[in-house]
Motif scaffolding. Structure first.
Motif, PDB file in Angstrom:
ATOM      1  N   ILE A 128       8.471 -26.847  -7.750  1.00  9.35           N
ATOM      2  CA  ILE A 128       8.998 -27.249  -9.057  1.00  9.35           C
ATOM      3  C   ILE A 128      10.465 -26.838  -9.202  1.00  9.35           C
ATOM      4  O   ILE A 128      11.321 -27.632  -9.608  1.00  9.35           O
ATOM      5  N   VAL A 129      10.764 -25.590  -8.838  1.00 13.60           N
ATOM      6  CA  VAL A 129      12.134 -25.098  -9.028  1.00 13.60           C
ATOM      7  C   VAL A 129      13.109 -25.874  -8.140  1.00 13.60           C
ATOM      8  O   VAL A 129      14.200 -26.249  -8.585  1.00 13.60           O
TER       9      VAL A 129
ATOM     10  N   ARG B 161      12.792 -28.914  -7.044  1.00 18.46           N
ATOM     11  CA  ARG B 161      12.944 -30.251  -7.614  1.00 18.46           C
ATOM     12  C   ARG B 161      13.855 -30.210  -8.843  1.00 18.46           C
ATOM     13  O   ARG B 161      14.713 -31.076  -9.031  1.00 18.46           O
ATOM     14  N   LEU B 162      13.656 -29.182  -9.679  1.00 14.43           N
ATOM     15  CA  LEU B 162      14.513 -29.047 -10.862  1.00 14.43           C
ATOM     16  C   LEU B 162      15.964 -28.820 -10.453  1.00 14.43           C
ATOM     17  O   LEU B 162      16.893 -29.337 -11.075  1.00 14.43           O
ATOM     18  N   PHE B 163      16.139 -28.032  -9.408  1.00 11.89           N
ATOM     19  CA  PHE B 163      17.496 -27.760  -8.937  1.00 11.89           C
ATOM     20  C   PHE B 163      18.146 -29.079  -8.498  1.00 11.89           C
ATOM     21  O   PHE B 163      19.297 -29.355  -8.813  1.00 11.89           O
TER      22      PHE B 163
ATOM     23  N   LEU C 276      17.294 -32.175  -9.501  1.00 12.76           N
ATOM     24  CA  LEU C 276      17.506 -33.058 -10.645  1.00 12.76           C
ATOM     25  C   LEU C 276      18.627 -32.568 -11.557  1.00 12.76           C
ATOM     26  O   LEU C 276      19.479 -33.332 -11.985  1.00 12.76           O
ATOM     27  N   GLN C 277      18.594 -31.295 -11.867  1.00  7.30           N
ATOM     28  CA  GLN C 277      19.461 -30.794 -12.937  1.00  7.30           C
ATOM     29  C   GLN C 277      20.805 -30.282 -12.445  1.00  7.30           C
ATOM     30  O   GLN C 277      21.806 -30.429 -13.129  1.00  7.30           O
ATOM     31  N   VAL C 278      20.804 -29.660 -11.289  1.00 11.65           N
ATOM     32  CA  VAL C 278      22.061 -29.057 -10.829  1.00 11.65           C
ATOM     33  C   VAL C 278      22.815 -30.036  -9.925  1.00 11.65           C
ATOM     34  O   VAL C 278      23.973 -30.352 -10.175  1.00 11.65           O
TER      35      VAL C 278
ATOM     36  N   GLY D 100      16.987 -34.441 -15.775  1.00 13.70           N
ATOM     37  CA  GLY D 100      18.196 -34.366 -14.960  1.00 13.70           C
ATOM     38  C   GLY D 100      19.447 -34.203 -15.800  1.00 13.70           C
ATOM     39  O   GLY D 100      20.332 -33.409 -15.481  1.00 13.70           O
TER      40      GLY D 100
ATOM     41  N   GLY E 230      21.043 -30.813 -16.998  1.00 16.79           N
ATOM     42  CA  GLY E 230      21.998 -30.051 -16.199  1.00 16.79           C
ATOM     43  C   GLY E 230      21.645 -28.575 -16.126  1.00 16.79           C
ATOM     44  O   GLY E 230      20.484 -28.181 -16.291  1.00 16.79           O
TER      45      GLY E 230
ATOM     46  N   PHE F   2      18.651 -26.048 -16.695  1.00 17.81           N
ATOM     47  CA  PHE F   2      18.007 -25.423 -15.537  1.00 17.81           C
ATOM     48  C   PHE F   2      17.745 -23.924 -15.729  1.00 17.81           C
ATOM     49  O   PHE F   2      16.664 -23.416 -15.449  1.00 17.81           O
TER      50      PHE F   2
END
Lengths: 588, 364
Positions: free
Chosen positions: A29-30, A32-34, A36-38, B232, B235, B270
Motif C-alpha cells: 500500500i505504501v 503504491r501511495l508513494f 501515486l502521490q509523490v 494521486g 501529493g 502522503f
C-alpha cells in the motif's frame, strides 16, 4: 513441559509468517501511495484540475470596420451560442438527439463537431450560434447535462452601406481548419471581401474562461480567465454616402460602379449588383437559401468590379490613340474619312454610326467614338504595339486591389492566339482589338485604372480599399509610372473632353463639374450588349474618376452608363461640399 | 494472586481506535459537505459520532464479557446469521439491508462478527480433526453456506473478506501448509467457473474495468479513475481539509462509505496517510501480539480472526481506492460511514480487548 514449549515455538513461527504477510500488505500500500502521490502527484493534480475545470472559449471580438468618415459599417452584437462540454455528456445519445431537435440540426452534424475536438474533452464545443432566445429558454428548461448557453459576439453588418462585395462576410471555421489546431469549432473566419483579406488583422486572439464545475457539470464558480484580445479596427477608403448613392443607381441592373481618387488609388465606392446580405452568414444559415444564392444564374457572389471579365470596348480607344501618337504614326493633323463602312481585303467592318462620321482627326474620333478611324489606326500601330501599350495601361495584370478574387484578364497578341487558339493572328483581329473587342478581356477596375494612368500623366497608384489599419494609415503606393509625352496626353484628354462636352457620345455626362470621359457599347456574343462609361472630374485637375459598367443592358454606353457616372461624380462633389461646410461650421 | 484481577485496557488499541474514529468523523464531515449530500441527509458526521459513541459503549461492554462465552454461543450465533441471510434473500430479494425503523441493518456485517467466533468454536471442537481432510471438508461446508448467501446478495466483497479469515484461522488452528495449498489450487480452478456462471454482469464489468479502466473512462472505469486521481492529486502534503476538488465536487462516488480513502488521500496527502496507516498497523500488530500471547487456543483463534478480518478489509478497501484491486464493496474498518460495519468492528475489538485482559490475568 517439553511438549508445551514445542507448541509455543510452532505458534511463534506461525505468527511470524502472519506478521510478514501483514507487513508486506502495508508495504504494498505504501509503495503504491508513494507512486501515486509523490512520483505521479503532479500528473494527477493536473488531471484533478482539468476534471473540475471547464474551459469556455471567450471568442475575440473582431475588429470594427468603418468608412472613411468613421461611420461604422461592421460591428459585433451579442448573440446566444449553444455549446457542449464532452466531458459532461453523461447521456450522450439522449442529449444529442434532444439538442438536434431543439436546434433543428442534424444529429450527425453535432457528433462530427464533437469528434472534431476530441482531444479537448474539458473544452466547450460550439454547436450552434445565434440561437433565438425562445429556444434558449426551452434549452434551459430541459436542463440537459453538458449543454451550455453563452453569449458571444456575432458579426453584424449595420447596413449603413450595403457593400457586401467590399466587406465580404464571415463564416464558421470548418472541421479541417479545426483539426489543423488553428481554430476552435465555432470561430468566425473571414470568407470574402475585406473580412477575408484582412482576416488575421480583424480576428484578434481568443481568450478563455475557466469555470469550476462539480461531477454533474454544474457551474460552481469562475476559476480564472484569460481575456480575449480584440481584433484591430479597420477604416476603409469607402465613403458610405457615395457608396449608397451608387447602390441606388445600380439597383435592378447587373453590373458594377467604381469611384476612386486617381491621385492616390483610394476607392470611394465600389458596388457590384446583384449582391447578398452578409448578415445571413454570421448566424444560422439556411441551407436552401445558401444553395439558392450559390447556384443563382445572377451570380450574386461575383464581385463584377474585380472578378468580372469583359471586353472593354470603346473605352479602350484611348490606348490605341496613345500608342499611335507615341509611336509617331499619327498626329492631331491627320484625318481619316468615315463612311460608315471599312473594307479590308474582302472583309467589311462597320462603324457604329452606319452613315459615317465624315472626316475625323484623333480628337474628333475619340469624341465621336468613331470605329473606322480606330480600325485604320490599329492597323498602323499593329498588334505587337497595341498589346504592349495595353500592358503599359495595366491590362493583363491584377491592379493590386486589397480584395480577393481579382482577375488578370487577357491581352491577346500573335503568340497568345497561336498558343490558345492554335491559329494565326489576322489583321481582322487587330482591327477588332483597336476598338477594345476581339479577345481582349479586362475587369472594370482595370478599365478604370487605364484612365487613371492617363489622368495622372503616366502615374498609377495601387487601388486600395483600406485606409488605415488601427491607427496606422495606409500610404498610397505607385504601381507604375510610364512616360507619355505630355502633348500626346493633352490630345487624348481633349478627345475625352470633346466626347462629353462638345456633343460627343458622352454628352449625357455633361456637368458643371467639368466631367470628361468615354463611352463604350460592347458587343456581347452571349446576349444584349454591355454598356459602360468611364469619366473623371474636374477636367483640369481630376480628383475623382469613375466607371459604370452594365452587363447585357442592351443600351448604349452614352444612354445607359454616362448619366450614372455623372450622378456619381455630382454626388461626390455634393458630399464633399457638405463635408466642407460641416468642417467650416465646426471651426467657428 | 488477588481474587479480582486488575484489569488494564490495552492502551495501544484504545488510542488507535480513538484516533481512527476521530479521523472518521472529520473525513465524513468533509466528504458529505456538498449540496447533494446535504439534500440527502443533513449530517452524516453527526450520525457517525452517534455510531462511534455507541460503538465505544459496545466495545467496552464486550471487553468485560469473557471470550469463552462467545465460543459457547458461537454455533447459535452462526445459525442466527444464516437464518437472517436466508430471510434477507427471501424477503428483500437482491438486497443487503434490513430496515429497522430509521436504521438499516446489514446481516453480512453481522456475519463478519459471527464467522470468526463460529470458525474458532469449530476448530476447538474438532481439535486434531481439523488437520485432516474430513475436518477440512466440514469446516469448508460451514463457511461456504453463509459465503454463498452473501455472494448471491450480491455482496462479493464481504464474501471475499471471509477467505483470508478462513485461511488464517485454519493456519493458526494447525492445518498444515500443504492442505492449505491444495485448497488454494481448488479455488483457483473454481474461480473461472464462478466468473462464467454466477458472477453478475456489473461485477464482471468492475473486474474488467479494473484491468483496463481507461477503456471506458466515463462509464465502467469511472470510479477507479476518479479515485486514483483523487489520491494521486493529494501529493505529499494533501490539498487540505475540505479542499479536495475530487471529493468536494463529487467526482469520487460513494466518497463517505467505500471510497472514503480517496478523500483521505486527496485532502491529507502522503505524509498524513502514512501516519494513518501506522495507526492501523499498530492496531493490527497489537492484535497479533495479543493473539500470540493469548492464554489458550480459543483466545488465540479469536484474536487471529479479528486481526485477519481487519487486515483483509483494510487491504481490500485501500487497494480498491488506489487501483491495485478491483472495485468491491468493502468498507474501510472504523473509517467508512455505516452503523452496522462500525458496531460489529467495535464488537470484535471488544473481544480482542477481553483476550488481552486474560493475558494480564494469568501473568499476574
Amino acid at each position: 513441559m517439553v511438549f508445551k514449549r514445542q507448541q509455543d515455538t510452532e505458534d511463534r513461527k506461525k505468527f511470524k509468517t502472519i506478521l510478514i504477510v501483514i507487513i508486506s500488505l502495508f508495504v504494498i500500500i505504501v509503495l503504491r501511495l508513494f507512486w501515486l502521490q509523490v512520483i505521479r502527484g503532479g500528473y494527477y493534480s493536473g488531471l484533478a484540475l482539468s476534471n473540475s475545470t471547464r474551459v469556455i472559449p471567450d471568442r475575440a471580438c473582431r475588429g470594427l470596420i468603418s468608412d472613411r468618415n468613421g461611420e461604422i459599417l461592421v460591428n459585433n452584437v451579442p448573440s446566444f451560442t449553444v455549446s457542449l462540454v464532452p466531458a459532461d455528456l453523461k447521456k450522450k445519445d439522449y442529449v444529442v438527439s434532444e439538442l438536434a431537435n431543439l436546434l433543428e440540426l442534424n444529429e450527425d452534424d453535432i457528433l462530427s463537431k464533437l469528434d472534431g475536438q476530441q482531444n479537448r474533452v474539458f473544452e466547450a464545443v460550439k454547436i450552434k450560434g445565434d440561437v433565438p432566445s425562445q429556444v434558449v429558454a426551452q434549452l434551459e428548461e430541459s436542463n440537459l447535462p453538458g449543454v451550455r448557453v453563452d453569449t458571444e459576439p456575432k458579426r453584424n453588418y449595420t447596413g449603413k452601406a450595403s457593400s457586401c462585395h467590399v466587406l465580404g462576410y464571415v463564416g464558421e471555421s470548418n472541421l479541417e481548419e479545426v483539426s489543423n489546431n488553428q481554430f476552435c469549432i465555432g470561430d468566425s473566419i473571414g470568407r470574402a471581401g475585406v473580412e477575408k483579406r484582412y482576416d488575421e488583422i480583424l480576428r484578434g486572439v481568443n481568450g478563455s474562461r475557466e469555470i469550476e464545475v462539480d461531477s454533474a457539470g454544474r457551474q460552481l464558480k469562475p476559476a480564472g480567465s484569460k481575456p480575449f484580445v480584440k481584433g484591430t479596427d479597420l477604416s476603409l477608403t469607402i465613403d458610405s454616402k457615395l457608396q449608397n448613392v451608387c447602390e441606388g443607381l445600380i439597383r435592378g441592373r447587373k453590373g458594377c460602379i467604381i469611384a476612386m481618387n486617381p491621385k492616390n488609388g483610394e476607392i470611394y465606392a465600389l458596388v457590384s449588383y446583384p449582391g447578398f446580405n452578409p448578415n445571413i452568414f454570421s448566424g444560422k444559415l439556411d441551407k436552401r437559401e445558401w444553395s439558392g444564392l450559390i447556384n443563382s444564374p445572377e451570380m450574386p457572389f461575383l464581385n463584377r468590379a474585380v472578378s468580372g471579365l469583359y471586353s472593354p470596348g470603346s473605352t479602350f480607344k484611348i490606348v490605341t490613340a496613345t500608342a499611335a501618337l507615341e509611336e509617331r504614326l499619327l498626329t492631331e493633323k491627320d484625318y481619316f474619312d468615315c463612311r460608315g463602312i471599312f473594307w479590308y481585303s474582302d472583309w467589311n467592318y462597320n462603324c457604329w454610326k452606319l452613315d459615317g462620321h465624315g472626316s475625323q482627326n484623333i480628337v474628333d474620333a475619340i469624341g465621336h467614338s468613331c470605329d473606322i478611324f480606330f480600325y485604320q489606326t490599329g492597323l498602323l500601330v499593329k498588334v505587337e504595339k497595341l498589346a504592349a501599350y495595353s500592358r503599359f495601361f495595366g491590362f493583363g495584370t491584377e491592379s493590386g486591389l486589397d480584395l480577393d478574387g481579382e482577375r488578370k484578364g487577357i491581352v491577346p497578341d500573335a503568340a497568345w492566339k497561336e498558343k490558345f487558339h492554335n491559329s494565326h493572328w489576322f489583321p481582322g483581329n487587330t482591327i477588332q482589338l483597336a476598338i477594345g473587342q476581339s479577345y481582349l478581356l479586362a475587369t472594370p477596375l482595370q478599365m478604370l485604372d487605364s484612365y487613371n494612368i492617363l489622368i495622372n500623366d503616366g502615374m498609377l497608384y495601387r487601388p486600395h480599399i483600406v485606409r488605415s489599419i488601427g491607427e496606422q494609415l495606409v500610404q498610397p503606393s505607385a504601381v507604375k509610372s510610364i512616360s507619355i509625352r505630355s502633348e500626346d496626353l493633352v490630345i487624348v484628354k481633349k478627345g475625352l473632353w470633346r466626347s462629353v462636352n462638345l456633343g460627343g457620345t458622352g454628352r449625357n455626362a455633361k456637368s458643371i463639374y467639368e466631367i470628361a470621359g468615354k463611352t463604350a457599347t460592347i458587343e456581347n456574343p452571349h446576349g444584349p450588349s454591355h454598356a459602360s462609361f468611364i469619366g473623371f472630374a474636374p477636367f483640369n485637375n481630376p480628383e475623382i474618376s469613375a466607371i459604370a459598367f452594365f452587363e447585357g443592358s442592351g443600351g448604349g454606353g452614352g444612354t445607359d452608363a454616362a448619366p450614372v457616372v455623372k450622378s456619381v461624380i455630382e454626388a461626390y462633389f455634393k458630399i464633399k461640399k457638405e463635408k466642407n461646410a460641416k468642417n467650416a461650421s465646426k471651426d467657428f | 494472586m488477588p481474587k479480582t484481577p486488575a484489569k488494564t485496557f490495552n492502551v495501544v488499541i484504545l488510542s488507535c481506535v480513538c484516533i481512527l474514529l476521530a479521523f472518521s468523523v472529520l473525513m465524513i464531515y468533509s466528504a458529505t459537505n456538498s449540496v447533494e449530500y446535504r439534500a440527502l441527509y443533513k449530517a452524516f458526521y453527526l450520525r457517525q459520532i452517534m455510531w462511534a459513541s455507541l460503538g465505544l459503549v459496545v466495545m467496552f461492554a464486550i471487553s468485560y464479557i469473557n471470550y469463552s462465552t462467545w465460543i459457547e454461543i458461537a454455533d447459535k450465533l452462526y445459525w442466527i446469521t444464516v437464518i437472517l441471510l436466508v430471510l434477507l434473500l427471501f424477503f428483500r430479494g437482491s438486497m443487503r439491508w434490513f430496515h429497522i425503523g430509521p436504521f438499516t441493518f446489514q446481516p453480512s456485517e453481522l456475519a463478519k462478527f459471527t464467522m470468526p467466533l463460529a470458525l474458532s468454536r469449530f476448530i476447538l471442537d474438532n481439535k486434531g480433526k481439523a488437520e485432516v481432510l474430513e475436518g477440512m471438508i466440514k469446516i469448508g461446508a460451514m463457511i461456504v453456506i453463509p459465503l454463498i448467501l452473501i455472494i448471491v446478495q450480491p455482496d462479493l466483497g464481504t464474501g471475499l473478506v471471509f477467505v483470508p479469515l478462513f485461511f488464517c484461522l485454519l493456519y493458526v488452528g494447525g492445518v498444515s501448509i500443504r492442505y492449505l495449498g491444495y485448497l488454494i489450487t481448488l479455488m483457483a480452478i473454481f474461480a473461472p467457473v464462478y466468473y462464467f456462471t454466477l458472477m453478475k454482469s456489473y461485477q464482471k464489468n468492475r473486474l474488467l474495468s479494473f484491468l483496463n479502466p481507461e477503456s471506458d473512462p466515463l462509464g465502467k472505469g469511472y470510479s477507479i479513475i476518479q479515485s486514483k486521481i483523487a489520491v494521486g492529486s493529494g501529493g505529499i502534503f494533501g490539498k487540505g481539509f475540505m479542499k479536495g476538488t475530487q471529493s468536494q465536487l463529487n467526482f469520487v462516488p460513494e466518497n463517505h462509505t467505500d471510497f472514503i480513502f480517496a478523500v483521505v488521500g486527496e485532502e491529507m496527502g502522503f505524509l498524513l496517510v502514512f501516519i494513518l496507516l501506522l495507526a492501523y498497523l499498530m492496531l493490527i500488530l497489537e492484535g497479533l501480539k495479543i493473539a500470540m500471547h493469548a492464554k489458550d487456543k480459543a483466545g488465540m483463534l479469536l484474536a487471529s480472526g479479528v486481526v485477519s478480518l481487519l487486515t483483509a478489509q483494510l487491504f481490500m478497501n485501500i487497494g480498491m481506492a488506489i487501483g491495485i484491486l478491483p472495485v468491491v464493496g468493502v468498507p474501510l474498518p472504523l473509517l467508512s460511514y455505516g452503523g452496522s460495519s462500525l458496531l460489529f468492528t467495535m464488537a470484535l475489538i471488544g473481544i480482542l480487548l477481553n483476550v488481552h485482559f486474560s493475558i494480564k490475568r494469568s501473568s499476574l
